[in-house]
Design a protein around this motif. Structure first.
Motif, PDB file in Angstrom:
ATOM      1  N   GLN A 176      27.429 -39.211  54.613  1.00  0.00           N
ATOM      2  CA  GLN A 176      26.302 -38.643  53.846  1.00  0.00           C
ATOM      3  C   GLN A 176      26.493 -37.145  53.652  1.00  0.00           C
ATOM      4  OE1 GLN A 176      23.190 -39.916  56.445  1.00  0.00           O
ATOM      5  NE2 GLN A 176      22.972 -41.915  55.479  1.00  0.00           N
ATOM      6  N   GLU A 177      26.983 -36.505  54.703  1.00  0.00           N
ATOM      7  CA  GLU A 177      27.198 -35.053  54.648  1.00  0.00           C
ATOM      8  C   GLU A 177      28.305 -34.712  53.636  1.00  0.00           C
ATOM      9  OE1 GLU A 177      25.079 -33.490  56.656  1.00  0.00           O
ATOM     10  OE2 GLU A 177      25.789 -31.431  56.412  1.00  0.00           O
TER      11      GLU A 177
ATOM     12  N   ASP B  59      26.893 -35.046  50.247  1.00  0.00           N
ATOM     13  CA  ASP B  59      26.037 -33.907  49.866  1.00  0.00           C
ATOM     14  C   ASP B  59      26.881 -32.711  49.426  1.00  0.00           C
ATOM     15  OD1 ASP B  59      23.806 -35.361  50.417  1.00  0.00           O
ATOM     16  OD2 ASP B  59      23.398 -34.438  52.361  1.00  0.00           O
TER      17      ASP B  59
ATOM     18  N   ASN C 101      26.897 -31.118  45.679  1.00  0.00           N
ATOM     19  CA  ASN C 101      26.624 -29.681  45.439  1.00  0.00           C
ATOM     20  C   ASN C 101      27.707 -29.024  44.613  1.00  0.00           C
ATOM     21  OD1 ASN C 101      24.190 -29.457  46.682  1.00  0.00           O
ATOM     22  ND2 ASN C 101      25.043 -28.947  48.690  1.00  0.00           N
TER      23      ASN C 101
END
Ligand SMILES: Cc1cc2nc3c(=O)[nH]c(=O)nc-3n(C[C@H](O)[C@H](O)[C@H](O)COP(=O)(O)O)c2cc1C
Length: 177
Positions: A19-20, A23, A27
């Motif tokens: 998930q990180e 993200d 971005n």
């Protein structure tokens, strides 16, 4: 650019790392899909430029489902950018880290991918005493706990060796090439 992140996770760490990574990529303007490898058979990887595959490690092994994903999609991944990562606590010790890189990443890439990966990442893991462990897991963890306690680590609290800065940097590097 479109990226697919496929993970196999037993206690949630590789999932959280995925998930990180997702993200970070979002971005940077990348379109990202996240996929749990459990129960996955064939998936159309053709829309994706980058495929990240990751797994937690238990007793020296990836999850079966993440390996199966690579096995079932070996030809589909052939000409794509592919990056592999593992979540494990072998980064607590230099010698373990070197062995883990060879076995969990270099060895797995050689066996399951036709072309070498764009990147590999050995990220830390978590051992949380509050996780629901089976009997076998508990027995294995007794040994791990002994080792940690001999180093003065309090095993009544979650032991977390993940370095989020390392993970963020690794993810950003994936789209530089
Ligand atoms: C039963 C058990 C066995 C483990 N075996 C290993 C191991 O062989 N090598 C290692 O580096 N870490 C090992 N670990 C630590 C895990 O890799 C760590 O908990 C990781 O965060 C798991 O990722 P996951 O939650 O995505 O499955 C083990 C953890 C447990 C609970």
């Amino acid at each position: 650019m479109k990226a697919l992140i496929v993970y196999g996770s037993r206690y949630g760490s590789a999932e959280k790392i995925s998930q990180e990574i997702g993200d970070v990529l979002r971005n940077e303007g990348v379109e990202v899909d996240l996929l749990d490898s459990r129960g996955l058979k064939k998936f159309d990887t053709s829309p994706y430029d980058l495929v990240v595959v990751g797994s937690g490690i238990k007793v020296g092994s990836w999850t079966k489902s993440a390996l199966k994903f690579m096995e079932n999609h070996q030809n589909d991944l052939r000409d794509k950018k592919v990056a592999l990562f593992v979540s494990c606590t072998a980064n607590r010790d230099e010698k373990l880290l070197k062995e883990a890189q060879e076995k969990y990443l270099d060895g797995v890439a050689e066996k399951y991918l036709i072309n070498p990966p764009l990147a590999t990442g050995l990220f830390g893991g978590v051992i949380d005493p509050d996780s629901k462990f089976g009997i076998m897991d508990k027995m294995i963890l007794k040994m791990v706990k002994k080792d940690l306690e001999s180093k003065g680590i309090d095993t009544t609290k979650p032991y977390d060796t993940r370095d989020w800065d390392q993970i963020h940097k690794w993810a950003r590097e994936l789209i530089k090439n």
